[in-house]
Design a protein around this motif. Sequence first.
Motif, mmCIF file in Angstrom:
data_model
loop_
_atom_site.group_PDB
_atom_site.id
_atom_site.type_symbol
_atom_site.label_atom_id
_atom_site.label_comp_id
_atom_site.label_asym_id
_atom_site.label_seq_id
_atom_site.Cartn_x
_atom_site.Cartn_y
_atom_site.Cartn_z
ATOM 1 N N GLN A 67 0.730 -1.164 -0.125
ATOM 2 C CA GLN A 67 -0.056 0.130 -0.089
ATOM 3 C C GLN A 67 0.759 1.431 -0.231
ATOM 4 N N TYR A 68 0.905 2.005 0.864
ATOM 5 C CA TYR A 68 1.130 3.984 0.657
ATOM 6 C C TYR A 68 2.707 3.189 1.590
ATOM 7 N N THR A 69 3.249 4.076 0.768
ATOM 8 C CA THR A 69 4.230 3.742 1.583
ATOM 9 C C THR A 69 5.704 4.653 1.429
ATOM 10 N N LEU A 70 6.274 5.131 3.179
ATOM 11 C CA LEU A 70 6.949 5.764 3.079
ATOM 12 C C LEU A 70 8.658 5.969 3.508
ATOM 13 N N ILE A 71 9.547 6.105 2.614
ATOM 14 C CA ILE A 71 10.706 6.020 3.068
ATOM 15 C C ILE A 71 11.761 7.454 3.287
ATOM 16 N N ILE A 72 12.633 7.122 4.502
ATOM 17 C CA ILE A 72 12.975 8.381 5.563
ATOM 18 C C ILE A 72 14.255 8.219 5.049
ATOM 19 N N GLN A 73 15.469 8.930 4.489
ATOM 20 C CA GLN A 73 16.750 8.585 4.656
ATOM 21 C C GLN A 73 17.143 9.832 5.909
ATOM 22 N N HIS A 74 18.232 9.286 6.861
ATOM 23 C CA HIS A 74 17.828 10.059 8.242
ATOM 24 C C HIS A 74 19.833 9.951 8.593
ATOM 25 N N GLN A 75 20.210 11.346 9.272
ATOM 26 C CA GLN A 75 21.905 11.132 8.959
ATOM 27 C C GLN A 75 22.429 9.453 9.429
ATOM 28 N N ASN A 118 23.371 7.138 8.158
ATOM 29 C CA ASN A 118 23.339 5.325 6.984
ATOM 30 C C ASN A 118 21.952 5.067 8.164
ATOM 31 N N ILE A 119 21.248 6.178 8.486
ATOM 32 C CA ILE A 119 20.036 5.295 9.159
ATOM 33 C C ILE A 119 19.068 5.615 8.224
ATOM 34 N N ILE A 120 17.533 4.987 8.097
ATOM 35 C CA ILE A 120 16.893 4.566 6.723
ATOM 36 C C ILE A 120 15.264 4.441 7.858
ATOM 37 N N SER A 121 14.302 5.026 7.898
ATOM 38 C CA SER A 121 13.358 4.528 8.565
ATOM 39 C C SER A 121 12.478 4.138 7.643
ATOM 40 N N ILE A 122 11.714 3.128 7.733
ATOM 41 C CA ILE A 122 10.439 2.941 6.579
ATOM 42 C C ILE A 122 8.991 2.330 7.133
ATOM 43 N N TYR A 123 7.729 3.028 6.755
ATOM 44 C CA TYR A 123 6.695 3.053 6.994
ATOM 45 C C TYR A 123 5.928 2.730 6.341
ATOM 46 N N ARG A 124 5.115 1.214 6.152
ATOM 47 C CA ARG A 124 4.155 0.393 5.023
ATOM 48 C C ARG A 124 3.222 0.562 5.705
ATOM 49 N N LYS A 125 2.030 0.561 4.437
ATOM 50 C CA LYS A 125 0.717 -0.388 4.684
ATOM 51 C C LYS A 125 -0.102 1.326 5.410
ATOM 52 N N ASN A 126 0.063 2.322 4.759
ATOM 53 C CA ASN A 126 0.180 3.567 5.217
ATOM 54 C C ASN A 126 -1.333 4.195 4.641
ATOM 55 N N GLN A 127 -3.174 4.769 5.509
ATOM 56 C CA GLN A 127 -3.845 5.199 4.722
ATOM 57 C C GLN A 127 -3.716 5.898 3.702
ATOM 58 N N LYS A 128 -2.452 6.902 4.335
ATOM 59 C CA LYS A 128 -2.047 8.602 3.151
ATOM 60 C C LYS A 128 -0.467 8.805 3.811
ATOM 61 N N LEU A 129 -0.439 8.941 2.560
ATOM 62 C CA LEU A 129 1.095 10.158 2.932
ATOM 63 C C LEU A 129 0.606 11.715 2.992
ATOM 64 N N TYR A 164 -3.503 -0.629 10.495
ATOM 65 C CA TYR A 164 -1.929 -0.373 11.290
ATOM 66 C C TYR A 164 -0.923 -0.697 10.486
ATOM 67 N N ILE A 165 0.969 0.507 11.177
ATOM 68 C CA ILE A 165 1.511 0.099 9.724
ATOM 69 C C ILE A 165 2.631 -0.854 9.867
ATOM 70 N N SER A 166 3.358 -1.228 8.799
ATOM 71 C CA SER A 166 4.015 -1.630 8.906
ATOM 72 C C SER A 166 5.861 -0.937 9.068
ATOM 73 N N PHE A 167 6.216 -0.865 10.384
ATOM 74 C CA PHE A 167 7.714 0.253 10.708
ATOM 75 C C PHE A 167 8.687 -0.902 10.079
ATOM 76 N N GLY A 168 9.848 -0.278 9.787
ATOM 77 C CA GLY A 168 11.165 -1.269 9.616
ATOM 78 C C GLY A 168 12.690 0.513 9.872
ATOM 79 N N LEU A 169 13.267 -0.622 10.338
ATOM 80 C CA LEU A 169 14.446 0.665 10.736
ATOM 81 C C LEU A 169 15.535 -0.174 9.802
ATOM 82 N N TRP A 170 16.684 0.657 9.496
ATOM 83 C CA TRP A 170 17.719 -0.155 9.076
ATOM 84 C C TRP A 170 18.745 1.250 9.012
#
Length: 284
Positions: free
Chosen positions: A216-224, A226-237, A264-270
């Motif tokens: 579904q709606y997925t948002l990926i954010i690049q942080h300082q 080399n950290i990346i956060s991923i937010y999946r299965k959102n209703q709206k971005l 719900y959302i599916s959250f990942g941290l890389w």
Amino acid sequence: MSNNNKQPRQPRVRKYRLTLADDQTHRQIKVAKFSRWSFFLTVAVVFVTISVCLMMLIALTPLKSFIPGYPDADTRKASVQNAIQIDSLRNVVSKWEFYSENLKRVFAGEDPVRIDSIIRNYSAGYDTLDAGGFRQSDSLLRQTVMEAEQFSIGPGKNRALPIEGKHFFTPLKGLVTEKFEQVTHPYMVISAPASSVVMAVLDGTVISADWSEENQYTLIIQHQDNIISIYRKNQKLLHKAGDIVKAGSPVALVGSSGGDDREYISFGLWYDGKAVDPEKYISF
């Protein structure tokens, strides 16, 4: 004369009669005739029947709990819990063995064990795990993260602050329904009321904001660093690719756009191109 004093031979008894009679009138109420063999056969049949009935009564009713040494309900419950804990400990031991094996290989200058080999072992033991689909999904996610690293806004390898020293904002206040698992489930699922606000965990730049049938709606954010956060299965971005976001600012709304009745959302941290357990660094 000796022949006259000899007692006559008694005939051999072959039949018996059991009579139930009135003591006063001597009227016969019930008469049962039987032989010696039929008597023993009847006794044996009655004994076997009573034994089988007793065994079934004890085996199929709560009476078996009164047998000395038979486990009661609490004991059986404890045994089930112990079995679950043993299974969990086996998983933990397997992870530590995998970690120690890779550590030995790194120290020896050898290539570490690939995760794909672990997935193949899981697929051999569990028929319900679609190893091929998982490898494809995991490879796509890794490719996305590797492509995102080229937009890194941090100082690269010369990091001033490791991930352990970061102050993360909680992306969503809700109930964690699925935990992080390094091999088979490299993200966590957080359930919350519909339209709840999803927030950025750190300052960063949105490098991907799209929709797919699977996530579904997925948002990926690049942080300082080399950290990346991923937010999946959102209703709206609430942001598009290229937007700069602040830690704790709204980035999406909770809900599934795929017809699922769960919110719900599916959250990942890389970190450094590897999925890490968010609960080690974020308080949910």
